[in-house]
Design an enzyme around this catalytic site. Structure first.
Site: not given
Lengths: 153, 252
Positions: A59, A128
């Site tokens: 990302c 994450c």
């Protein structure tokens, strides 16, 4: 005639409701995202400061997490700076909050699953929390290397 | 209720409908696709089966597919079920290569939507309606992927079994530091220099796209992976700059 109109109106209402995105962030994520704790930097040249710099290529996120350790091996301060999505920011914000006051051994045991659980991260955002764990580990490793260096000098 | 749905969909899709709506039977629909799209079917790969369903059986008339058409049954003309493993390039009758002509892609997108869009099926059977919805959304998804160089590159890598990792393993520290500093620079940017920063990152992206094309031409997928990772970072940097520019009032 009016019935068809009412039907059409209802139809468009339903469409509109259905068009709302299906995934919402949990309030814990939003809280950390809007009021991130411990944002900033510590002096990376300080031998008592460990810096972890990690990224998520998929990302394009980059995360820096720093810890300051006292002579008893206790983490007395932690700061982070994250450029990425809401979950990445919330994960690192929570991570700094959790490691503060812990010893380096305790911090080493912190798991990404704990972070993900606290923030109720959806499966697509689990990486994450993994990033935050990697950042802590990297910061601890950096601190240890610095200490060894200082000891051998 | 049924009428209401039909009304709703025709209104939203009127622009796509065009003259194809008059072509009720399949062979003329197929012909439309062939002739409208640059004329020569063989060059466009329409003679090949572009999304292999050879050997599958039509759900409506049980005729065996000859593999000539992925959408319609050669015998009864009903819209076939979606092949979810369908290759995006094949769906668009393009060769699996990084180089593509964006105009051709867009033309093809419109062609496909004008035969597959749900608006064409409001009077057809439930199964065909569902199929049309699924085909149409697949066509959209493929277009979104193929039209953006970074996403197209990533898709090509996926086909080679290479994925861009989510973890930290492939990044070197220096690069991360560079990206951190660039992002910090954006954070401190003012109205005076924000557009300059945007220009810089957009130039970097443009140069990288050219380089990516060369790398793909050489089939060097590992090298492509590393460049794509860089490009993803630059893309996210570009987004941060744009957001900041809006906040600063440098752009509308």
């Amino acid at each position: 005639m009016s019935l068809t109109r009412a039907g059409r109106l209802l139809q468009s209402r339903i469409k509109r409701i259905q068009s709302v995105p299906a995934v919402f962030y949990h309030e814990n994520v939003v809280e950390h995202y809007e009021n991130p704790r411990n944002v900033g930097s510590l002096d990376k040249k300080d031998k008592n400061v460990g810096t972890g710099l990690v990224g998520a290529p998929a990302c394009g996120d980059v995360m820096k997490l720093q810890i300051k350790v006292d002579e008893n091996g206790k983490i007395i301060d932690a700061k982070f700076k994250t450029f990425g999505c809401g979950s990445a920011i919330a994960s690192s914000s929570l991570a700094t909050e959790w490691v503060k006051g812990k010893t380096i051994d305790e911090a080493q045991k912190l798991k990404n699953t704990d972070i993900a659980k606290e923030l109720r991260l959806p499966p697509v955002k689990l990486h994450c929390s993994m990033l935050a764990e990697d950042a802590i580990k990297a910061a601890l490793a950096d601190y240890k290397v610095k200490q060894q260096k200082a000891a051998s000098e | 209720m049924r009428k209401a749905i039909a009304l709703f969909t025709t209104q939203s899709g009127r622009r796509l409908v065009r003259n194809i709506s008059s072509l009720e039977n399949v062979s003329s629909r197929r012909e439309y696709l062939n002739t409208k799209f640059h004329g020569t079917p063989s060059r466009l790969g329409l003679n090949r089966s572009y999304c292999e369903i050879q050997g599958s059986i039509c759900w409506n008339c049980q005729a065996k597919s000859e593999g000539k058409d992925q959408f319609f049954c050669g015998k009864c003309g009903s819209l076939q079920d979606v092949n979810s493993k369908c290759d995006y390039f094949k769906l668009y009758s393009l060769s699996n290569s990084f180089n593509l002509n964006p105009t051709e892609l867009t033309t093809r997108f419109r062609q496909l939507q004008s035969t597959l869009h749900p608006d064409k099926y409001s009077n057809k059977s439930k199964r065909e309606q569902t199929n049309s919805l699924e085909w149409s959304s697949l066509v959209n998804k493929a277009y979104k992927t193929l039209s953006v160089p970074i996403d197209r590159g990533e898709y090509l890598l996926q086909q080679q079994g290479i994925s861009i990792p989510e973890d930290n393993s492939t990044l070197d520290k220096e690069f991360l530091m560079e990206m951190m500093e660039k992002n910090e620079e954006v954070e401190e940017a003012t109205k005076d220099n924000i557009l300059e920063l945007l220009q810089t990152v957009q130039n970097e992206l443009k140069e990288a796209a050219v380089e990516l094309e060369e790398i793909f031409n050489q089939n060097d997928f590992e090298k492509a992976k590393f460049l794509l990772i860089r490009m993803k970072y630059f893309r996210s940097l570009e987004k941060n700059i744009k957001d900041k520019a809006v906040r600063l009032g440098a752009v509308k």
